[in-house]
Each structure stands twice: as C-alpha cells, then as structure tokens.
Design a protein around this motif. Structure first.
Motif: not given
Ligand code: HEM
Length: 160
Positions: A40-42, A48-55
């Motif tokens: 699947e796309l990155e 990806y979704k996790t770190v996108e929300l975490l930071a």
C-alpha cells in the motif's frame, strides 16, 4: 476552584502526552513491525499514521502544560512567597526537562514530520518515509523520559 481546574487540565495534558507516547512507541509500533509489509502507499501505513498524529499531539499537550503551569503560578503568586526553601530548585529541574522535551518536540513536529507530510504533493519524499519514521521513534524516547521526569518533579512539587 480555579486551581483545581488548572491542575486538572495540566494533569489531563500530561496523561494524554505520556499515554500516547507509551501506546505508540512501546505498544503499537513494535507489534506492527512484525506484520508482513503491505503493498500500500506509505501514507496509509499504520506507522505513518501513528507518527503523523503523535508528534503534534505531544507538542499541543506541551503547550497546554506550559500555559496552565504559568497560569497556576500567576494565580498563586502571593501564596508562592512563603514556600519552603528548595521548591524553586525542584521547579528549575522540572523546567530543564520541559525545555528539552519542548525542543525535541518542535524538531519532531516541524522538521521530521514536515519532511514526510503531503506525500501526494511531493511523492519523491516517499523514499525517506521509513528512515524518518525511525528518527521520530528514536527521538520520542528522550521526549518520553524528560516528560516522565517532569511529571515526577510536578508530583513532588505539589507535595513539597
Ligand atoms: C512536561 C511537562 C509537564 C508535566 C508532565 C507536568 C506535570 C505536573 C504534575 C504531575 C503536577 C502535580 C499536580 C498535582 O499533583 O497537584 C504538576 C504541578 C505543577 N506544574 Fe507541571 N508539568 C509540566 C510542565 C509544567 C510547566 C512548563 C510549568 C510552568 C511553567 C509547570 C508548573 C507547575 C506548577 C506551578 C505546579 C504546581 C506545583 C505546586 O502545587 O506547588 N508545569 N505538573
């Protein structure tokens, strides 16, 4: 009453930040590493979704902690004059932890995360996604440690 509300918000922000870091970096991501890679796309992958929300979540909580912490000090300005010696030494240690967490969190949110944001607009960045996710995971450990130390100093201060 105001004090209770400020400390309530202060504690909720600390709980959300520490809870999300523990959940993402210690519980979720190590277990998804074992899942076979999907075609699947990155930008749709769990890491990806996790770190996108975490930071940004951690950074927002930090801003709330700084805001409520300063507001608490202003509200209790006169009461703070008669504190036992040593209170501000502890407070200084807590602020050192906060400053370290703050700059690391800025680096994660506005540098690392920004590099891999909007992959549909800059698809050439897809190749740096795994490396950047690793960097975010690595830098989250010192953020978690300094956050936890600040939590400990906060609890100590409240009972000083
Ligand atoms: C990583 C960030 C932070 C964490 C995890 C944190 C955590 C805590 C905790 C757990 C308490 C104890 C509350 C209680 O038991 O009543 C506390 C109290 C407090 N915090 Fe923070 N805090 C953070 C940042 C800040 C900042 C930036 C400031 C000020 C600029 C601040 C100022 C205070 C003050 C004044 C108290 C009350 C101490 C007292 O009762 O004498 N905190 N904090």
């Amino acid at each position: 009453m105001t004090n209770n509300i400020i400390i309530f918000i202060h504690l909720i922000a600390a709980a959300i930040a520490i809870g999300s870091m523990v959940f993402s970096i210690i519980l979720l991501l190590p277990s998804t590493d074992k899942v076979p890679a999907q075609q699947e796309l990155e930008e749709f992958s769990i890491p990806y979704k996790t770190v996108e929300l975490l930071a940004p979540t951690v950074f927002t909580c930090l801003l709330i902690l700084i805001g409520t912490g300063i507001y608490y000090l202003l509200e209790n300005y006169t009461g703070q004059m008669a504190l036992k010696p040593g209170y501000y030494n502890l407070f200084g240690l807590k602020l050192i932890c906060v400053v370290v967490a703050f700059f690391l969190s800025i680096y994660q949110t506005f540098n690392l995360r920004a590099r891999i944001a909007n992959l549909d607009l800059s698809p050439e960045n897809r190749k740096i996604v795994p490396k950047t996710i690793q960097q975010i995971k690595k830098t989250t450990t010192p953020v978690l440690v300094t956050f936890s130390l600040a939590l400990f100093f906060g609890i100590w201060l409240a009972r000083f």
